[in-house]
Design a protein around this motif. Structure first.
Motif, PDB file in Angstrom:
ATOM      1  N   VAL A 122     109.034  54.403 -69.156  1.00  0.00           N
ATOM      2  CA  VAL A 122     109.331  53.024 -68.758  1.00  0.00           C
ATOM      3  C   VAL A 122     109.455  52.929 -67.249  1.00  0.00           C
ATOM      4  N   ALA A 123     110.151  53.894 -66.626  1.00  0.00           N
ATOM      5  CA  ALA A 123     110.316  53.872 -65.175  1.00  0.00           C
ATOM      6  C   ALA A 123     108.990  54.114 -64.465  1.00  0.00           C
ATOM      7  N   SER A 124     108.144  54.972 -65.018  1.00  0.00           N
ATOM      8  CA  SER A 124     106.848  55.255 -64.383  1.00  0.00           C
ATOM      9  C   SER A 124     105.909  54.063 -64.461  1.00  0.00           C
ATOM     10  N   SER A 125     106.084  53.226 -65.475  1.00  0.00           N
ATOM     11  CA  SER A 125     105.219  52.057 -65.617  1.00  0.00           C
ATOM     12  C   SER A 125     105.610  50.929 -64.669  1.00  0.00           C
ATOM     13  N   ASN A 181     118.923  54.241 -58.545  1.00  0.00           N
ATOM     14  CA  ASN A 181     117.839  53.262 -58.420  1.00  0.00           C
ATOM     15  C   ASN A 181     116.669  53.821 -57.624  1.00  0.00           C
ATOM     16  N   SER A 182     116.968  54.558 -56.557  1.00  0.00           N
ATOM     17  CA  SER A 182     115.884  55.134 -55.760  1.00  0.00           C
ATOM     18  C   SER A 182     115.128  56.196 -56.546  1.00  0.00           C
ATOM     19  N   THR A 183     115.844  56.944 -57.366  1.00  0.00           N
ATOM     20  CA  THR A 183     115.178  57.956 -58.196  1.00  0.00           C
ATOM     21  C   THR A 183     114.256  57.304 -59.209  1.00  0.00           C
ATOM     22  N   ILE A 184     114.728  56.238 -59.856  1.00  0.00           N
ATOM     23  CA  ILE A 184     113.913  55.537 -60.849  1.00  0.00           C
ATOM     24  C   ILE A 184     112.710  54.875 -60.190  1.00  0.00           C
ATOM     25  N   THR A 185     112.925  54.282 -59.015  1.00  0.00           N
ATOM     26  CA  THR A 185     111.812  53.650 -58.296  1.00  0.00           C
ATOM     27  C   THR A 185     110.754  54.670 -57.903  1.00  0.00           C
ATOM     28  N   GLY A 186     111.202  55.891 -57.566  1.00  0.00           N
ATOM     29  CA  GLY A 186     110.254  56.931 -57.157  1.00  0.00           C
ATOM     30  C   GLY A 186     109.392  57.458 -58.280  1.00  0.00           C
ATOM     31  N   LEU A 187     109.758  57.185 -59.525  1.00  0.00           N
ATOM     32  CA  LEU A 187     108.961  57.657 -60.657  1.00  0.00           C
ATOM     33  C   LEU A 187     107.671  56.876 -60.829  1.00  0.00           C
ATOM     34  N   VAL A 188     107.512  55.784 -60.097  1.00  0.00           N
ATOM     35  CA  VAL A 188     106.295  54.976 -60.221  1.00  0.00           C
ATOM     36  C   VAL A 188     105.069  55.761 -59.774  1.00  0.00           C
ATOM     37  N   LYS A 189     105.252  56.729 -58.902  1.00  0.00           N
ATOM     38  CA  LYS A 189     104.108  57.489 -58.393  1.00  0.00           C
ATOM     39  C   LYS A 189     103.524  58.445 -59.437  1.00  0.00           C
ATOM     40  N   TYR A 190     104.231  58.629 -60.533  1.00  0.00           N
ATOM     41  CA  TYR A 190     103.722  59.507 -61.591  1.00  0.00           C
ATOM     42  C   TYR A 190     103.029  58.669 -62.667  1.00  0.00           C
ATOM     43  N   PRO A 191     101.962  59.186 -63.261  1.00  0.00           N
ATOM     44  CA  PRO A 191     101.266  58.436 -64.323  1.00  0.00           C
ATOM     45  C   PRO A 191     102.183  58.222 -65.527  1.00  0.00           C
ATOM     46  N   VAL A 192     101.932  57.133 -66.226  1.00  0.00           N
ATOM     47  CA  VAL A 192     102.758  56.810 -67.394  1.00  0.00           C
ATOM     48  C   VAL A 192     102.597  57.859 -68.486  1.00  0.00           C
ATOM     49  N   ASP A 193     101.376  58.349 -68.679  1.00  0.00           N
ATOM     50  CA  ASP A 193     101.109  59.314 -69.738  1.00  0.00           C
ATOM     51  C   ASP A 193     101.289  60.756 -69.292  1.00  0.00           C
ATOM     52  N   LYS A 194     101.995  60.989 -68.205  1.00  0.00           N
ATOM     53  CA  LYS A 194     102.205  62.340 -67.711  1.00  0.00           C
ATOM     54  C   LYS A 194     103.065  63.132 -68.695  1.00  0.00           C
ATOM     55  N   GLU A 195     102.686  64.374 -68.941  1.00  0.00           N
ATOM     56  CA  GLU A 195     103.442  65.240 -69.839  1.00  0.00           C
ATOM     57  C   GLU A 195     104.486  66.010 -69.038  1.00  0.00           C
ATOM     58  N   TRP A 196     105.717  65.535 -69.106  1.00  0.00           N
ATOM     59  CA  TRP A 196     106.812  66.208 -68.427  1.00  0.00           C
ATOM     60  C   TRP A 196     107.227  67.452 -69.218  1.00  0.00           C
ATOM     61  N   VAL A 197     107.609  68.488 -68.491  1.00  0.00           N
ATOM     62  CA  VAL A 197     107.957  69.774 -69.097  1.00  0.00           C
ATOM     63  C   VAL A 197     109.471  69.845 -69.269  1.00  0.00           C
ATOM     64  N   LEU A 228     113.962  66.358 -62.912  1.00  0.00           N
ATOM     65  CA  LEU A 228     114.868  65.243 -63.163  1.00  0.00           C
ATOM     66  C   LEU A 228     116.002  65.704 -64.066  1.00  0.00           C
ATOM     67  N   ARG A 229     117.213  65.352 -63.696  1.00  0.00           N
ATOM     68  CA  ARG A 229     118.375  65.637 -64.546  1.00  0.00           C
ATOM     69  C   ARG A 229     118.864  64.315 -65.132  1.00  0.00           C
ATOM     70  N   ILE A 230     118.688  64.173 -66.429  1.00  0.00           N
ATOM     71  CA  ILE A 230     119.035  62.932 -67.112  1.00  0.00           C
ATOM     72  C   ILE A 230     120.201  63.220 -68.060  1.00  0.00           C
ATOM     73  N   VAL A 231     121.302  62.541 -67.844  1.00  0.00           N
ATOM     74  CA  VAL A 231     122.477  62.671 -68.704  1.00  0.00           C
ATOM     75  C   VAL A 231     122.567  61.419 -69.568  1.00  0.00           C
ATOM     76  N   LEU A 232     122.587  61.611 -70.870  1.00  0.00           N
ATOM     77  CA  LEU A 232     122.636  60.503 -71.817  1.00  0.00           C
ATOM     78  C   LEU A 232     123.926  60.569 -72.624  1.00  0.00           C
ATOM     79  N   GLU A 233     124.340  59.413 -73.109  1.00  0.00           N
ATOM     80  CA  GLU A 233     125.527  59.343 -73.956  1.00  0.00           C
ATOM     81  C   GLU A 233     125.146  58.727 -75.298  1.00  0.00           C
ATOM     82  N   TYR A 234     125.700  59.302 -76.342  1.00  0.00           N
ATOM     83  CA  TYR A 234     125.442  58.837 -77.710  1.00  0.00           C
ATOM     84  C   TYR A 234     126.537  57.856 -78.106  1.00  0.00           C
ATOM     85  N   LEU A 235     126.144  56.624 -78.364  1.00  0.00           N
ATOM     86  CA  LEU A 235     127.096  55.565 -78.686  1.00  0.00           C
ATOM     87  C   LEU A 235     126.899  55.088 -80.116  1.00  0.00           C
ATOM     88  N   VAL A 236     127.997  54.726 -80.750  1.00  0.00           N
ATOM     89  CA  VAL A 236     127.974  54.207 -82.117  1.00  0.00           C
ATOM     90  C   VAL A 236     128.555  52.801 -82.097  1.00  0.00           C
TER      91      VAL A 236
END
Length: 263
Positions: A122-125, A181-197, A228-236
């Motif tokens: 979503v961010a890359s698009s 926000n700057s990190t998310i904005t910088g992801l635009v330079k990568y293709p949407v279908d890029k296979e991240w490892v 990229l270090r992405i920390v997510l939280e699981y909410l109920v």
């Protein structure tokens, strides 16, 4: 005329018979370690809610095996039955707790990785607005009926006005989440279908009762790849009973500097 004679009996034998028991009775030894194993196995039941409690299960098995050691007595030692029950319960609770933890880690880890990859797409698009919405918990997100573009534009103008007023007062003003926000904005330079490892296995952990997951994605397999270090939280949802993930932070991955010793 013949007389019958009885063999002489020792004084100890006579006293024993008079007391009502035999002298050569083989008393069964007492194995306290068997009862300790049973107690520890019952405590190991908490492994279901706290994985470190598996130590009680291991200790119960060790005490149980020690209680079942060979004995020179012909009688069955007291406590061996408790030891056997303790070993069975410890193996049951320990296996249940560890299996539940592994299953939960694999399930939540797989979900977190999938959601993190979708967030990067979503961010890359270039959908910065939707990416920011995904960084909010469900109670803080805007309603579907609200125009997101206009709402975020009003927020941006409000932020610029606050920055201008702070500069006029000679104060420093840093918008919240500016690095994110700057990190998310910088992801635009990568293709949407890029296979991240996936740089390393997903780390699922609990922080003050909140279920979280850490996902580290890399642009390629090289050592100097962008990470990229992405920390997510699981909410109920308390009302609906459904669950979802949301992105708490999305920042470039940095190696933590840890001192080998503190003087």
């Amino acid at each position: 005329m013949t007389t019958e004679t009885t063999p002489p009996r020792s004084l100890g034998a006579v006293m024993s018979s008079e007391a009502g028991y035999e002298a050569d009775v083989d008393d069964a030894p007492l194995r306290i370690s068997g009862f300790v194993a049973l107690l520890l196995s019952l405590l190991s039941g908490f492994t279901i809610v706290a994985l470190p409690m598996v130590g009680f299960a291991i200790a119960a098995v060790l005490f149980g095996m020690f209680a079942l050691r060979r004995s020179d007595s012909q009688s069955v030692p007291v406590g061996t039955t408790a030891a056997r029950i303790g070993i069975v319960l410890a193996v049951l609770f320990g296996t249940w707790g560890v299996g539940r933890y592994v299953l939960k880690r694999n399930t939540l880890g797989g979900q977190a990785e999938y959601f993190a990859r979708q967030f990067v797409r979503v961010a890359s698009s270039g959908n910065e607005i939707y990416a920011q919405e995904l960084q909010k918990s469900y109670v803080n997100r805007y309603l579907k009926t609200m125009p997101l573009e206009e709402t975020y534009e009003l927020e941006r103008l409000k932020m610029e006005r606050q920055m201008k007023e702070a500069q006029e007062r000679g104060e420093e003003f840093s918008p919240p989440g500016d690095e994110d926000n700057s990190t998310i904005t910088g992801l635009v330079k990568y293709p949407v279908d890029k296979e991240w490892v996936l740089w390393r296995p997903v780390r699922v952990f609990s922080h003050y009762g909140r279920q979280k997951a850490e996902v580290v994605l890399a642009s390629d397999h090289t050592k100097d790849a962008y990470k990229l270090r992405i920390v997510l939280e699981y909410l109920v949802h308390k009302d609906r009973g459904t669950s979802e993930w949301y992105v708490e932070t999305c920042l470039p991955y940095r190696e933590r500097i840890v001192a080998e010793s503190v003087l």
